[in-house]
Design a protein around this motif. Sequence first.
Motif, PDB file in Angstrom:
ATOM      1  N   LEU A   1       8.066   9.189  -7.569  1.00 41.83           N
ATOM      2  CA  LEU A   1       8.382   7.921  -7.003  1.00 41.83           C
ATOM      3  C   LEU A   1       7.731   6.881  -8.298  1.00 41.83           C
ATOM      4  CD1 LEU A   1       8.773   5.596  -4.912  1.00 41.83           C
ATOM      5  CD2 LEU A   1       6.476   6.053  -4.308  1.00 41.83           C
ATOM      6  N   ASP A   2       6.761   7.177  -8.946  1.00 41.42           N
ATOM      7  CA  ASP A   2       6.215   6.451 -10.010  1.00 41.42           C
ATOM      8  C   ASP A   2       7.285   6.334 -11.225  1.00 41.42           C
ATOM      9  OD1 ASP A   2       4.225   4.887 -11.386  1.00 41.42           O
ATOM     10  OD2 ASP A   2       4.363   6.549 -12.612  1.00 41.42           O
ATOM     11  N   GLY A   3       7.969   7.501 -11.411  1.00 46.30           N
ATOM     12  CA  GLY A   3       8.927   7.750 -12.463  1.00 46.30           C
ATOM     13  C   GLY A   3      10.205   6.888 -12.210  1.00 46.30           C
ATOM     14  N   GLY A   4      10.582   6.899 -11.019  1.00 46.12           N
ATOM     15  CA  GLY A   4      11.695   6.119 -10.579  1.00 46.12           C
ATOM     16  C   GLY A   4      11.462   4.694 -10.536  1.00 46.12           C
ATOM     17  N   LEU A   5      10.247   4.066 -10.251  1.00 46.27           N
ATOM     18  CA  LEU A   5      10.051   2.864 -10.341  1.00 46.27           C
ATOM     19  C   LEU A   5       9.958   2.246 -11.757  1.00 46.27           C
ATOM     20  CD1 LEU A   5       6.953   2.595  -8.239  1.00 46.27           C
ATOM     21  CD2 LEU A   5       8.963   1.490  -7.601  1.00 46.27           C
ATOM     22  N   ARG A   6       9.842   3.182 -12.844  1.00 43.36           N
ATOM     23  CA  ARG A   6       9.771   2.791 -14.194  1.00 43.36           C
ATOM     24  C   ARG A   6      11.136   3.169 -14.996  1.00 43.36           C
ATOM     25  NH1 ARG A   6       4.441   1.603 -14.923  1.00 43.36           N
ATOM     26  NH2 ARG A   6       3.169   2.508 -13.240  1.00 43.36           N
ATOM     27  N   THR A   7      12.109   3.639 -14.298  1.00 41.18           N
ATOM     28  CA  THR A   7      13.473   4.060 -14.740  1.00 41.18           C
ATOM     29  C   THR A   7      14.449   2.553 -14.627  1.00 41.18           C
ATOM     30  OG1 THR A   7      13.164   6.237 -14.205  1.00 41.18           O
ATOM     31  CG2 THR A   7      15.480   5.412 -14.938  1.00 41.18           C
ATOM     32  N   ARG A   8      14.795   2.407 -15.487  1.00 36.02           N
ATOM     33  CA  ARG A   8      15.750   0.801 -15.597  1.00 36.02           C
ATOM     34  C   ARG A   8      17.207   1.452 -15.407  1.00 36.02           C
ATOM     35  NH1 ARG A   8      11.504  -0.753 -15.384  1.00 36.02           N
ATOM     36  NH2 ARG A   8      12.678  -1.217 -13.349  1.00 36.02           N
TER      37      ARG A   8
ATOM     38  N   MET B   1       9.667  -5.400   0.376  1.00 41.20           N
ATOM     39  CA  MET B   1       8.657  -6.130  -0.402  1.00 41.20           C
ATOM     40  C   MET B   1       9.076  -7.567  -0.841  1.00 41.20           C
ATOM     41  SD  MET B   1       7.955  -2.994  -3.773  1.00 41.20           S
ATOM     42  CE  MET B   1       7.423  -4.439  -4.468  1.00 41.20           C
ATOM     43  N   ALA B   2      10.330  -7.866  -0.821  1.00 38.96           N
ATOM     44  CA  ALA B   2      10.707  -9.160  -1.007  1.00 38.96           C
ATOM     45  C   ALA B   2      10.276 -10.192  -0.093  1.00 38.96           C
ATOM     46  CB  ALA B   2      12.217  -9.387  -1.590  1.00 38.96           C
ATOM     47  N   ARG B   3      10.353  -9.715   1.139  1.00 38.61           N
ATOM     48  CA  ARG B   3      10.239 -10.594   2.299  1.00 38.61           C
ATOM     49  C   ARG B   3       8.805 -10.477   3.020  1.00 38.61           C
ATOM     50  NH1 ARG B   3      15.092 -12.617   4.476  1.00 38.61           N
ATOM     51  NH2 ARG B   3      16.781 -11.506   3.624  1.00 38.61           N
ATOM     52  N   LEU B   4       8.213  -9.811   2.860  1.00 40.31           N
ATOM     53  CA  LEU B   4       6.878  -9.615   3.608  1.00 40.31           C
ATOM     54  C   LEU B   4       5.965 -10.269   2.921  1.00 40.31           C
ATOM     55  CD1 LEU B   4       6.646  -5.805   4.837  1.00 40.31           C
ATOM     56  CD2 LEU B   4       7.143  -8.021   6.225  1.00 40.31           C
TER      57      LEU B   4
ATOM     58  N   GLY C   1      -3.341  -5.772  -2.565  1.00 38.62           N
ATOM     59  CA  GLY C   1      -3.537  -4.482  -2.189  1.00 38.62           C
ATOM     60  C   GLY C   1      -2.362  -3.965  -1.555  1.00 38.62           C
ATOM     61  N   LEU C   2      -1.915  -4.425  -0.409  1.00 35.40           N
ATOM     62  CA  LEU C   2      -1.113  -3.600   0.542  1.00 35.40           C
ATOM     63  C   LEU C   2       0.128  -3.236   0.079  1.00 35.40           C
ATOM     64  CD1 LEU C   2      -2.046  -5.212   3.746  1.00 35.40           C
ATOM     65  CD2 LEU C   2      -3.046  -3.068   2.943  1.00 35.40           C
ATOM     66  N   TYR C   3       0.742  -3.835  -1.072  1.00 31.29           N
ATOM     67  CA  TYR C   3       2.260  -3.697  -1.218  1.00 31.29           C
ATOM     68  C   TYR C   3       2.410  -2.454  -2.158  1.00 31.29           C
ATOM     69  CZ  TYR C   3       3.270  -8.651  -0.910  1.00 31.29           C
ATOM     70  OH  TYR C   3       3.522  -9.847  -0.320  1.00 31.29           O
ATOM     71  N   ALA C   4       1.401  -1.897  -2.895  1.00 30.51           N
ATOM     72  CA  ALA C   4       1.426  -0.476  -3.426  1.00 30.51           C
ATOM     73  C   ALA C   4       1.175   0.657  -2.342  1.00 30.51           C
ATOM     74  CB  ALA C   4       0.252  -0.214  -4.445  1.00 30.51           C
ATOM     75  N   LEU C   5       0.432   0.280  -1.259  1.00 29.39           N
ATOM     76  CA  LEU C   5       0.291   1.308  -0.060  1.00 29.39           C
ATOM     77  C   LEU C   5       1.697   1.286   0.597  1.00 29.39           C
ATOM     78  CD1 LEU C   5      -3.276   0.564   1.389  1.00 29.39           C
ATOM     79  CD2 LEU C   5      -2.404   2.525   0.042  1.00 29.39           C
ATOM     80  N   LEU C   6       2.529   0.093   0.533  1.00 30.98           N
ATOM     81  CA  LEU C   6       3.753   0.025   1.387  1.00 30.98           C
ATOM     82  C   LEU C   6       4.554   0.955   0.846  1.00 30.98           C
ATOM     83  CD1 LEU C   6       5.798  -1.334   3.554  1.00 30.98           C
ATOM     84  CD2 LEU C   6       6.151  -2.971   1.875  1.00 30.98           C
ATOM     85  N   ILE C   7       4.747   1.130  -0.622  1.00 32.72           N
ATOM     86  CA  ILE C   7       5.843   1.875  -1.395  1.00 32.72           C
ATOM     87  C   ILE C   7       5.266   3.066  -1.349  1.00 32.72           C
ATOM     88  CG2 ILE C   7       6.529   2.106  -3.551  1.00 32.72           C
ATOM     89  CD1 ILE C   7       7.641  -0.412  -2.337  1.00 32.72           C
TER      90      ILE C   7
ATOM     91  N   VAL D   1       2.217  -3.544  -7.848  1.00 35.15           N
ATOM     92  CA  VAL D   1       2.778  -1.944  -7.465  1.00 35.15           C
ATOM     93  C   VAL D   1       2.705  -1.037  -8.861  1.00 35.15           C
ATOM     94  CG1 VAL D   1       4.724  -0.769  -6.634  1.00 35.15           C
ATOM     95  CG2 VAL D   1       3.994  -2.767  -5.523  1.00 35.15           C
ATOM     96  N   LEU D   2       3.188  -1.672  -9.885  1.00 34.70           N
ATOM     97  CA  LEU D   2       3.495  -0.721 -10.924  1.00 34.70           C
ATOM     98  C   LEU D   2       1.929  -0.333 -11.536  1.00 34.70           C
ATOM     99  CD1 LEU D   2       6.447  -2.184 -12.920  1.00 34.70           C
ATOM    100  CD2 LEU D   2       6.303  -0.259 -11.775  1.00 34.70           C
ATOM    101  N   ARG D   3       1.047  -1.301 -11.508  1.00 29.95           N
ATOM    102  CA  ARG D   3      -0.255  -0.933 -12.093  1.00 29.95           C
ATOM    103  C   ARG D   3      -1.001   0.018 -11.075  1.00 29.95           C
ATOM    104  NH1 ARG D   3      -1.742  -4.179 -16.052  1.00 29.95           N
ATOM    105  NH2 ARG D   3      -0.633  -5.999 -16.662  1.00 29.95           N
ATOM    106  N   VAL D   4      -0.840  -0.271  -9.857  1.00 33.59           N
ATOM    107  CA  VAL D   4      -1.502   0.857  -8.973  1.00 33.59           C
ATOM    108  C   VAL D   4      -0.905   2.121  -8.907  1.00 33.59           C
ATOM    109  CG1 VAL D   4      -2.099   1.057  -6.469  1.00 33.59           C
ATOM    110  CG2 VAL D   4      -2.341  -1.135  -7.300  1.00 33.59           C
TER     111      VAL D   4
END
Length: 582
Positions: free
Chosen positions: A72-79, A213-216, A221-227, A267-270
Amino acid sequence: MTGINALFLLVGLLLFISVLASTISARLGLPLLLLFLGVGMLAGEDGPGGIVFNDYFIATLISQLALAVILLDGGLRTRVASFRVALKPAAVLATWGVIGTAGLLGIFATWLLDVDWRLGMLLAAIVGSTDAAAVFALLRNSGVKLNERVQATLEIESGANDPMAILLVVALVEMLLHPEKASAAGVAWMLVSQMGLGALIGLIAGWVLSRLMARLSLAEGLYALLILSGGLLIFAATNLLNGSGFLAVYLAGVVVGNRRSHATEHVLRVMDGLAWLSQAVMFVVLGLLVSPTNMLAHAWEAMAMAVFLTLVARPIAVAIGLWPFNYKRNELAYVSWVGLRGAVPVTLAIFPVMMGVPDSDLLFNVAFAVVLLSLLVQGATVPVAARWLKVDVPPRPEPVDMREVWVGDKAALDLLEYRVEAGSRAEGRHPDDVAAEAGGISVRCVALVRRGKLQRMGLNTRMLPGDSLWLVAPDEVSGEIARLFTSSGDELTANASFFGEFVVDPSALAGDLALTYGLSLEDDELRMSVRDMMRRRLGRPAVVGDRLVAGAFVLTVREMGPGGVIAAVGLKCPSLAAPRRD
């Protein structure tokens, strides 16, 4: 309660030691993942720790959970831009590459171990795929900048090849335990469901998560938990539907990471911390699981398998798979060499043990030894091999740090930090003067930090080497601004050595360039632009660092623009520097 607290103490101690060990990994030139494994092995039954741990179910549970987080983290950082240059070749390696590698290695393993061919093929299938955790960690923390084609190929392959490896392992286990039930149709359907459902669910669920993520409006701290929770839901649900949860969670991360929102940076930092935690826990647990004495009993077989895998099986599979995509020999060699093995092969090796396959202990110990050798030899030489094979490119000037300040649901300011180097154009100047030169009214200075303290700015303020300047500026000009803070002499020398002494407009007529410098071009190329001429000769999507020889001159792609368009070309003259070998 004493037993629970003792367990907490043990877990905390092992993780604490693992993190402290990371401080010496760079000095020793060893991959950090190898140190995590070492901590687990030292704490295990054959080490000073003496901890007896042989619960394969718990080890599999922890490994799969950790791999889901890492992917999941690798996908978040793949452009998404990296898919432009590497999607097709990486897809070939994720399918044919695993099959070809496993087939060649299986024949060798059957002969070497003198076992049933199905068992030899099963061992080869277990170690036949590259590992996402190892590839992401080592490539992104190696300190070397690879050309985009090579890095994207390795990362996308490692994120997408698990379904094929799992398919082969499951099919071969079925052939060993229930040969009468195994069929080609069943294997084919398993492949379709694993790859197809994994891709479909991953893309759809990723789009849903990105919209949420865009609408809520949540606490930061909860955005990273959501992802994180969404990623685990995607992983588990896809597996229950007989799809590839690994592929699904990786693609979901790609979709979310490429749709910027006010929560993206946080999210990326967490997730970065969670990915490191997952890697540490997973490799420590796998280290606890293995018995070094049992592994050493099969050391020579593992050594022979690792050598054949690294020098024969994977290079042949890579060369055949990437042949249609015009990869150069040095790129093929590097992609072959960095076929890193890690947690996935060990996790797959646990499966035959749990299913009761005969001689499964042999499979597990040999697979684990192959992983150790891969991390020790290949992992430790990632940066050295990149420079030796010349697939690295000079690092571009970049901000020291970058933060996003969201001022609306769809509007964000980029806050960039730059550090003043001695001999740079920024040294001795007022911050506002540098900001004006960098981007006019679109760039604004917001803070000057000196010796760790905020500096009050006045009309007579001048920047000194070591100062940090924070600017509000568009991300697209961040590289141009960075050049003002970099020692110009060092940058010019490095760029001239790699890209050439002159910068050429790619829209210029190739015939004019040939007339001016005496380049050797074909007749039909004289009427093309430099961009079209290079694109035609390369025969593949261009990336920074691609080069071609025109007589005694060398043309090198210097910058890429939006949409994969060549934005600048470097020209190296033969009298000043010999062309770099590829």
